[in-house]
Design a protein around this motif. Sequence first.
Motif, PDB file in Angstrom:
ATOM      1  N   SER A  78      44.013  35.480  39.411  1.00 23.05           N
ATOM      2  CA  SER A  78      42.784  35.986  40.036  1.00 23.05           C
ATOM      3  C   SER A  78      42.166  34.923  40.940  1.00 23.05           C
ATOM      4  O   SER A  78      42.184  33.726  40.618  1.00 23.05           O
ATOM      5  CB  SER A  78      41.782  36.395  38.957  1.00 23.05           C
ATOM      6  N   ILE A  80      38.726  34.420  43.853  1.00 22.81           N
ATOM      7  CA  ILE A  80      37.446  34.958  44.315  1.00 22.81           C
ATOM      8  C   ILE A  80      37.524  35.255  45.810  1.00 22.81           C
ATOM      9  O   ILE A  80      37.924  34.405  46.608  1.00 22.81           O
ATOM     10  CB  ILE A  80      36.305  33.967  44.030  1.00 22.81           C
ATOM     11  N   LEU A  86      36.845  39.656  42.590  1.00 21.62           N
ATOM     12  CA  LEU A  86      38.105  39.095  42.121  1.00 21.62           C
ATOM     13  C   LEU A  86      39.266  39.859  42.722  1.00 21.62           C
ATOM     14  O   LEU A  86      39.233  41.090  42.821  1.00 21.62           O
ATOM     15  CB  LEU A  86      38.179  39.135  40.596  1.00 21.62           C
TER      16      LEU A  86
END
Length: 428
Positions: A78, A80, A86
């Motif tokens: 994941s 940002i 995400l």
Amino acid sequence: MPKRTAPFSRFEWQIAWRYLRARRAEGGVSTMTWISLIGITLAVAALIITLAVRTGFRDEFVDTILGANAHVEVYAQSRITANGGLDRTISNYEVWADRILTVPGVVRAAPLVKGQVMANRGQYNAGVEVFGIAYEDILTIPRIVEPESSAGALSDFERGVAIGSGVAAELNVGIGDKIKIISPNGVKTAFGTSPRVNAYEVTYIFTAGRWDIDRTRVYLPIAEAQSFFNREGLADEIEVMVKDPEGIDELLLPIMEAVEDPSGVWTWRDRSGAFLRALDMEDNVMFIILSVLVLIASMNITSGLIMLVKNKGRDIGILRTMGLTEGSILRVFFLCGSLTGIVGTIAGVILGCLFALNIDTVFAVVNYFSGGGVWDPSIRGIYHLPAKLEFWDVASAVGLSLTLSFVVTLFPARKAARMNPVEALRYE
């Protein structure tokens, strides 16, 4: 001094056989023998049937998991995004797939686009999971290419969608009908995000053999799925299949090293491991419970032998005075009990194997007389009760039955052998 005879001589078999055929007037031994025989037969048959169903259910369950799902799902770590969300999509998914294919033991690496949406046709609606996949990759999924049943042609996949039979039944559609796929994450406008709705022709309907797959699975060409889910040039994961799914743990590190980029994995064991462990525990408990049933049935042999020894006390005294040793008397009564166990075990094996081999017919009869609905695939996952006979399952049932039958026979046989002939004939 009494002359010793060879163990299990012909006359010992003759005496044992004569006692086994004793009439009811001679003490009810024949009745007890039949009770012991039937009890062991039913107990051994129940044990074999349970082991066969256990093996068949596990094999069918695992096969449907491995035949239509990834053995390993590889996804990006994941990160940002610019708007604070995400993101786990893979941009260079073709490179990832090629690298994973170089790992020894990997037979398939297919990029996927996945999303949960609503399918609609007229007044019918169903929640489904869309798998966006390339045509050449869908041809490598065993339970889709060779399903339990199918309609339409998979070769027409690129101009429509392939759906599970449960989805087709829920939406009341057939080959050539169109369904709408509705996603809440659609086009972004000044007034917010509007749902995206596309219509697709149903070109292939499959029954993979698992209720949850047939009830929710929809396959869409990957390019169309990327467009529908706003994933242009992206994939959600790489679906990997290997030669030996049972040894998947040994391939996880090589797969992650081959990708080179930060990634994570999710295996078929992670998805269904808890259920399989519960099955293993249930199997062990059921084996123990049915072993107790075999023991109880074997104890009937002890009851019958105790009665036989009591009724044949005079015979034992005469045989001892004629020169039979304690060992000969022990073997005579041991044969009386063990023959019952052997015959009962053989009959139980035959009955249990016949039941397991014809379980579909038996289950159909039970389902008919119960009014249907005995087996609910939405709870058990698969559509029928399978049974698979394994040599070691039958051997374990036979070994358990014979061992218990021989052990419980020794005690009354030993008591008969140690009977004092003087005491046995004192009041005769």
